[in-house]
Design a protein around this motif. Structure first.
Motif, PDB file in Angstrom:
ATOM      1  N   THR A  52       0.821  -1.210   0.000  1.00 33.31           N
ATOM      2  CA  THR A  52       0.000   0.000   0.000  1.00 33.31           C
ATOM      3  C   THR A  52       0.860   1.266   0.000  1.00 33.31           C
ATOM      4  O   THR A  52       0.491   2.254  -0.640  1.00 33.31           O
ATOM      5  CB  THR A  52      -0.970   0.007   1.194  1.00 33.31           C
ATOM      6  N   ASN A  53       1.993   1.247   0.658  1.00 34.05           N
ATOM      7  CA  ASN A  53       2.882   2.416   0.645  1.00 34.05           C
ATOM      8  C   ASN A  53       3.360   2.719  -0.770  1.00 34.05           C
ATOM      9  O   ASN A  53       3.407   3.876  -1.182  1.00 34.05           O
ATOM     10  CB  ASN A  53       4.087   2.208   1.559  1.00 34.05           C
ATOM     11  N   THR A  54       3.738   1.679  -1.496  1.00 32.45           N
ATOM     12  CA  THR A  54       4.193   1.850  -2.873  1.00 32.45           C
ATOM     13  C   THR A  54       3.062   2.406  -3.740  1.00 32.45           C
ATOM     14  O   THR A  54       3.279   3.299  -4.560  1.00 32.45           O
ATOM     15  CB  THR A  54       4.692   0.513  -3.449  1.00 32.45           C
ATOM     16  N   LEU A  55       1.859   1.870  -3.548  1.00 34.81           N
ATOM     17  CA  LEU A  55       0.714   2.353  -4.322  1.00 34.81           C
ATOM     18  C   LEU A  55       0.453   3.836  -4.061  1.00 34.81           C
ATOM     19  O   LEU A  55       0.193   4.601  -5.003  1.00 34.81           O
ATOM     20  CB  LEU A  55      -0.534   1.535  -3.993  1.00 34.81           C
ATOM     21  N   ILE A  56       0.535   4.251  -2.812  1.00 34.00           N
ATOM     22  CA  ILE A  56       0.323   5.663  -2.475  1.00 34.00           C
ATOM     23  C   ILE A  56       1.383   6.538  -3.140  1.00 34.00           C
ATOM     24  O   ILE A  56       1.079   7.577  -3.731  1.00 34.00           O
ATOM     25  CB  ILE A  56       0.305   5.860  -0.939  1.00 34.00           C
ATOM     26  N   ASN A  57       2.643   6.095  -3.078  1.00 36.37           N
ATOM     27  CA  ASN A  57       3.726   6.858  -3.712  1.00 36.37           C
ATOM     28  C   ASN A  57       3.542   6.951  -5.225  1.00 36.37           C
ATOM     29  O   ASN A  57       3.785   8.003  -5.821  1.00 36.37           O
ATOM     30  CB  ASN A  57       5.086   6.252  -3.374  1.00 36.37           C
ATOM     31  N   LEU A  58       3.115   5.861  -5.850  1.00 37.59           N
ATOM     32  CA  LEU A  58       2.869   5.886  -7.292  1.00 37.59           C
ATOM     33  C   LEU A  58       1.728   6.840  -7.631  1.00 37.59           C
ATOM     34  O   LEU A  58       1.799   7.582  -8.620  1.00 37.59           O
ATOM     35  CB  LEU A  58       2.559   4.474  -7.806  1.00 37.59           C
ATOM     36  N   LYS A  59       0.693   6.824  -6.819  1.00 38.71           N
ATOM     37  CA  LYS A  59      -0.461   7.713  -7.033  1.00 38.71           C
ATOM     38  C   LYS A  59      -0.034   9.172  -6.904  1.00 38.71           C
ATOM     39  O   LYS A  59      -0.408  10.020  -7.718  1.00 38.71           O
ATOM     40  CB  LYS A  59      -1.558   7.363  -6.022  1.00 38.71           C
ATOM     41  N   ILE A  60       0.758   9.486  -5.885  1.00 39.03           N
ATOM     42  CA  ILE A  60       1.243  10.855  -5.674  1.00 39.03           C
ATOM     43  C   ILE A  60       2.065  11.330  -6.868  1.00 39.03           C
ATOM     44  O   ILE A  60       1.966  12.491  -7.286  1.00 39.03           O
ATOM     45  CB  ILE A  60       2.058  10.952  -4.364  1.00 39.03           C
ATOM     46  N   LYS A  61       2.868  10.418  -7.436  1.00 36.54           N
ATOM     47  CA  LYS A  61       3.710  10.767  -8.586  1.00 36.54           C
ATOM     48  C   LYS A  61       2.916  10.844  -9.889  1.00 36.54           C
ATOM     49  O   LYS A  61       3.463  11.185 -10.926  1.00 36.54           O
ATOM     50  CB  LYS A  61       4.833   9.743  -8.737  1.00 36.54           C
TER      51      LYS A  61
END
Length: 134
Positions: A52-61
């Motif tokens: 989920t952390n990776t998904l959030i970072n990808l979404k932010i980018k």
């Protein structure tokens, strides 16, 4: 007796193919209520972690979730043989590694273990007998 990784491995692992889209991974994670999913690159016998952390970072980018997982620059997960002892695993752990794939002799995934799983399955007296404290 020192346990082996195959003794402590979590065998129920949510997996998805490297070629699937990030959207597909999100759907699968939601369906199974999973916070982590192992992404499998069958061509190279490599494993990656999507959480989920990776998904959030990808979404932010602003990453396009219709893209295949192989384009997401995911964290590669180290592989350990299933018969490796937890003491031997400690010798190759990196402080940044959170999860490890446990594989058979022919590199097939049998499950995952976490850093915490390994550490909690080592008796301190065994660890210090083998390793010097720095």
């Amino acid at each position: 007796m020192v346990p082996k990784l195959c003794d402590i491995v979590a065998k129920e692992v949510v997996c998805i193919d490297w070629e699937a889209s990030i959207d597909d991974a999100v759907l699968k994670m939601a369906e199974l209520n999973a916070r982590d999913i192992v992404v499998i690159d069958n061509a190279n016998n490599d494993y990656y972690l999507l959480n989920t952390n990776t998904l959030i970072n990808l979404k932010i980018k602003g990453f396009d979730f219709t893209q295949p997982l192989k384009n997401a620059q995911l964290q590669k997960i180290k592989k350990f043989p299933k018969n490796l002892s937890v003491i031997s695993a400690l010798d190759v752990l990196d402080k940044d590694d959170e999860y490890f794939c446990i594989v058979t002799e022919d590199n097939k995934l049998t499950g995952i273990v976490s850093f915490a799983d390994i550490v909690t399955n080592v008796e301190p007296k065994l660890m210090f007998r083998k390793r010097k404290v720095k």
